[in-house]
Design a protein around this motif. Structure first.
Motif, mmCIF file in Angstrom:
data_model
loop_
_atom_site.group_PDB
_atom_site.id
_atom_site.type_symbol
_atom_site.label_atom_id
_atom_site.label_comp_id
_atom_site.label_asym_id
_atom_site.label_seq_id
_atom_site.Cartn_x
_atom_site.Cartn_y
_atom_site.Cartn_z
ATOM 1 N N HIS A 31 0.789 -1.233 0.000
ATOM 2 C CA HIS A 31 0.000 0.000 0.000
ATOM 3 C C HIS A 31 0.820 1.281 0.000
ATOM 4 N N TYR A 32 2.090 1.172 0.433
ATOM 5 C CA TYR A 32 2.924 2.380 0.415
ATOM 6 C C TYR A 32 4.011 2.288 -0.665
ATOM 7 N N PRO A 38 5.171 5.657 -5.090
ATOM 8 C CA PRO A 38 5.543 5.938 -6.477
ATOM 9 C C PRO A 38 4.836 7.165 -7.051
ATOM 10 N N LEU A 39 3.588 7.388 -6.667
ATOM 11 C CA LEU A 39 2.846 8.555 -7.159
ATOM 12 C C LEU A 39 3.470 9.849 -6.645
ATOM 13 N N ARG A 182 9.735 0.735 -13.097
ATOM 14 C CA ARG A 182 10.379 1.547 -14.138
ATOM 15 C C ARG A 182 10.777 2.909 -13.577
ATOM 16 N N TYR A 183 11.995 3.310 -13.888
ATOM 17 C CA TYR A 183 12.463 4.631 -13.436
ATOM 18 C C TYR A 183 12.137 5.660 -14.515
ATOM 19 N N LEU A 236 13.663 5.168 -6.117
ATOM 20 C CA LEU A 236 12.641 4.176 -6.458
ATOM 21 C C LEU A 236 11.975 3.585 -5.218
ATOM 22 N N GLY A 237 12.448 3.992 -4.046
ATOM 23 C CA GLY A 237 11.796 3.525 -2.824
ATOM 24 C C GLY A 237 12.540 2.438 -2.084
#
Length: 358
Positions: A31-32, A38-39, A182-183, A236-237
């Protein structure tokens, strides 16, 4: 409840909620890390990526100025009114803590990459030796291809901005086995703090509030591609340093540009030699002796740079960041950077790296 207590109490609530979330990595992942983050990250890079300067660094400077101004205006009788000042500081930290975790920080609590890729978390000494031999040969071949002389160090003619632009091509060439999102929308900048970063011992960092990848532009250029790719992994997290080392290596290694490959291979060799010594003292010597003189010159160039900037400041920030990582579920602290060898060696054993043909 009086208004001045709301944010300090909210800080305590946030800390408890984050600790609870840390117990549910699947929820964070779904969920994160693969939902909201990403948003937010793409939106931030879209808005700020085109700026020719680091917006995040500028914000830090403004905050520093405002903080010093606030202290100066309240210096008289500061300790007499300590309760009031403490509430203001806690209120500020509460907002900062909220933004940090909302915009990036919750990624510390996602599912570990080795579990998602179904890779082992340990490796053998023999496995490390085989990989070291392979990377030494690859590094020598790349150095000779770039200089046409085994005794000449590799020098980069690229500007920092050219390397920032080229780096995304490594992510586009990433093998599907790594299973990365995807970056898009590059946002990599030379840090306005490159000079102090050198004394702090950092080659780069991610601004978690603006999702800008910041690079120390003063360090030896041959190390820049791997640093850039590492910080892009953070974008990218991926919060874990060992995972970003692995992803950064894979992006630089699979890049078509030989300068990026060389940056990746020298990075891997450095860690291989270090871990050989940790596992068996003296075992790295025969591999180091196989390296071309030009490669060793690059290594010495990097070693000299950091030695010239080694001060008590470096020790302080190493201590601070070590504890920061441990507070955010990276129990190995600064040593977590080295843990990427487990990911790399077990990936290589399972899938095999595409080697440079020379």
């Amino acid at each position: 409840m009086k208004k001045r207590f709301v944010l300090p109490v909210f800080l305590l609530i946030q800390i408890l909620l984050v600790q609870v979330l840390a117990c549910f990595p699947e929820v964070v992942e779904a969920h994160y890390s693969n939902g909201l983050f990403p948003l937010l990250a793409v939106a931030s890079r879209t808005v700020l990526g085109g700026l020719p300067f680091s917006a995040g660094d500028l914000c830090y400077l403004i905050l520093l100025f405002l903080g010093l101004k606030w202290w100066w205006n309240n210096r008289i009788g500061f300790f007499k009114n300590w309760k009031q000042h403490l509430l203001k500081v806690l209120s500020f930290l509460s907002v900062l803590y909220f933004l940090f975790h909302l915009l990036w920080g919750l990624n510390y609590y996602r599912i570990p990459l080795h579990k998602k890729m179904q890779l082992k978390s340990t490796y053998s000494f023999e496995q490390l030796e085989r990989f070291t031999q392979k990377m030494v040969q690859q590094t020598n071949a790349l150095q000779k291809a770039l200089t046409h002389d085994t005794a000449t160090k590799v020098q980069y003619d690229y500007t920092e901005n050219e390397m920032y632009t080229k780096a995304i091509l490594g992510y586009e060439a990433m093998p599907k086995t790594v299973k990365l999102p995807r970056y898009t929308h590059t946002s990599v900048k030379s840090s306005l703090f490159s000079y102090p970063l050198s004394y702090m011992g950092f080659g780069g960092y991610l601004n978690p509030f603006t999702n800008e990848a910041q690079v120390n532009s003063l360090k030896p250029k041959y190390t820049s591609p791997i640093t850039i790719c590492h910080e892009m992994a953070h974008q990218l997290g991926y919060a874990s340093e060992n995972e970003c080392n692995f992803i950064g290596f894979m992006a630089a290694w699979h890049h078509k540009d030989l300068y990026f490959k060389y940056s990746a291979s020298t990075f891997a060799v450095t860690y291989c030699l270090y871990h050989l010594e940790l596992m068996k003292k003296g075992s790295s010597k025969r591999y180091k002796n196989q390296l071309n003189e030009g490669v060793l010159q690059n290594f010495n160039e990097n070693k000299l740079f950091w030695q010239q900037h080694q001060t008590v400041i470096n020790d302080f920030f190493a201590y601070f960041y070590d504890h920061f990582l441990k507070m955010n579920k990276q129990k190995d602290g600064m040593e977590s950077y080295s843990k990427f060898m487990s990911l790399l060696l077990n990936y290589e054993e399972k899938y095999s790296l595409v080697l440079y043909a020379h």
